[in-house]
Design an enzyme around this catalytic site. Structure first.
Site, PDB file in Angstrom:
ATOM      1  CG  ASN A  94       0.118  -0.369   2.301  1.00  0.00           C
ATOM      2  OD1 ASN A  94       0.533  -0.820   2.769  1.00  0.00           O
ATOM      3  ND2 ASN A  94      -0.670   0.194   3.350  1.00  0.00           N
ATOM      4  CG  ASP A 151      -1.630  -5.180   5.413  1.00  0.00           C
ATOM      5  OD1 ASP A 151      -2.270  -5.902   6.277  1.00  0.00           O
ATOM      6  OD2 ASP A 151      -0.841  -3.561   5.691  1.00  0.00           O
ATOM      7  CG  ASP A 304       0.086  -4.102  11.030  1.00  0.00           C
ATOM      8  OD1 ASP A 304       0.588  -3.474  10.499  1.00  0.00           O
ATOM      9  OD2 ASP A 304      -0.916  -3.641  11.131  1.00  0.00           O
TER      10      ASP A 304
END
Length: 421
Positions: A94, A151, A304
């Site tokens: 992303n 994601d 993450d």
């Protein structure tokens, strides 16, 4: 040549735990044993009382490059990874532009070559991460994509996802899925429950994750393909993965350190620093994540790592972006929250932070052995420390100023010291 003297070798590749010396030459472990000759070494690391383990592998990071480099870039992200003991990371897609084309993918991979660690990248499953049309997965794999993920955005089109899973399976790479049904979410980043009610925020219910995990586990079973469930946060989703694995699926799951450490009660204390997708849940959910790590339902720990600027996180709770940084505190949180309380052994933690993540992306993992690449982390599992300064551009973490146990002393990648405390 570099020597490492008297460290405790902890190798999840073989289950080995012993005290030994290492000699590193030409990027590899040249020898391992007792009483090695260090006379030819240019540098000697005294590792008595320290643990020497394979370099950590993080399959879920956001380096914001290209396009959002005021938050992070590939070089500062890699520096944060090295400071956390990671020698391999997998970047999410992303970026801006989205990593849905060979040019952007090549940029990420080329930049990664100059960081001192191994920087891999996923390409997106769908063009522009719009969930409408598949990318050219075959060409992106040919250009070096480690796997595929949208994601940050769930893939809602079941037939499109089915096609993606079959294509990725043919290419022998995983598809990693962000599991939050937007139709059920009134306000993301905050769990729907006691705290959201007190704050007057609609929040994100556990069902938003559970329903999608159940659907995607069934799809994995129907297709016989590999599916990786990202940053699992709810008891119901952990149980769905557990049942699916029992039925013989190829589903894997990852948990982020914040989900086995904090609960929704952190939101009033830390504000936007405790806002993330999926959100911090209840104590029952946190305990379920820990049990999932214990029994192997959750295969790996992934940070993450999601950097944001101070200005962005200073916005009101309902407006600030979700996410926290995680690379520089992950190992310490694993030791503090999982090993010290007795939930996992240190060997099991290393397995979930190196061996299993490498397995997901079919990366070679020879461990700590003569002839293996010298990708290593050296740490003191008993050292208490307080995170105050970060190699990352960002400081958006509730763990700043919190006393943790387990400190990285050295990170070695390709035989070179890329971090030293």
């Amino acid at each position: 040549m570099t020597g490492i003297r008297g460290g405790r070798i902890l190798d999840p590749a073989t289950g080995t735990e012993k005290t030994a010396d290492l000699l590193i030459q030409d990027g590899k472990i040249a020898a391992m044993g007792q009483g090695l000759d260090f006379s030819g070494c240019e540098e000697i690391i005294e590792a008595e009382g320290l643990t020497v383990a394979p370099g950590l592998v993080d399959v879920h990071v956001h380096f914001r490059d290209p396009g959002l480099t005021y938050k992070e870039d590939i070089h500062t992200g890699a520096a944060a990874a090295a400071a956390g003991g990671f020698t391999t990371v997998v970047c999410m897609a992303n970026t801006r532009p989205v990593t849905d084309n060979p040019e952007t993918l090549r940029y990420v991979l080329e930049q990664g070559k100059d960081t001192g660690i191994h920087v891999l990248a996923c390409a997106s499953v769908t063009k522009g991460m719009q969930g409408k049309e598949l990318t050219d997965m075959q060409e992106l794999r040919r250009q070096g994509a480690a796997g595929f993920t949208d994601d940050g955005i769930p893939i809602l089109d079941r037939e499109l996802l089915r096609r993606a899973l079959l294509e990725a399976d043919a290419l022998q790479v995983p598809v990693s899925l962000h599991e939050e049904d937007p139709a059920l979410i009134a306000q993301n980043g905050i769990n729907r429950g006691r705290i959201s009610e007190k704050l007057g925020i609609g929040g994100s219910p556990a069902e938003a994750e559970i329903t999608m995990v159940e659907q995607d586990c069934r799809l994995a079973e129907e297709t016989g393909t590999a599916v990786n469930i990202q940053h699992i946060s709810t008891a119901g989703a952990v149980e769905a993965v557990r049942r699916s694995k029992a039925r013989g699926s190829r589903v894997t799951a990852e948990a982020a350190p914040h989900h086995f450490t904090l609960t929704e009660d952190a939101v009033p204390e830390y504000g936007t620093l405790a806002k993330m997708n999926p959100p911090l849940r209840t104590e029952a959910d946190r305990q379920a994540v820990i049990r999932g790590l214990q029994d192997g339902t959750i295969d790996m720990i992934a940070t993450d790592h999601a950097p944001h600027s101070v200005a962005e996180k200073a916005k009101p709770l309902t407006e600030a972006p979700s996410g926290i940084i995680g690379l520089e505190t992950a190992l310490a949180l694993g030791i503090t929250e999982l090993v010290k309380p007795g939930h996992l052994t240190l060997m099991e933690l290393m397995e979930k932070m190196s061996r299993n993540p490498a397995k997901l992306y079919h990366l070679p993992f020879p461990g700590v052995a003569a002839g293996a690449p010298a990708d290593l982390v050296i740490f003191d599992e008993n050292q208490e420390w307080v995170p105050e300064h970060f190699a990352s551009k960002a400081v958006n973490t509730p763990f700043k100023g919190r006393k943790l146990t387990g400190q990285v002393r050295y990170t070695i990648c390709g035989g070179k010291i890329v971090y030293q405390a």
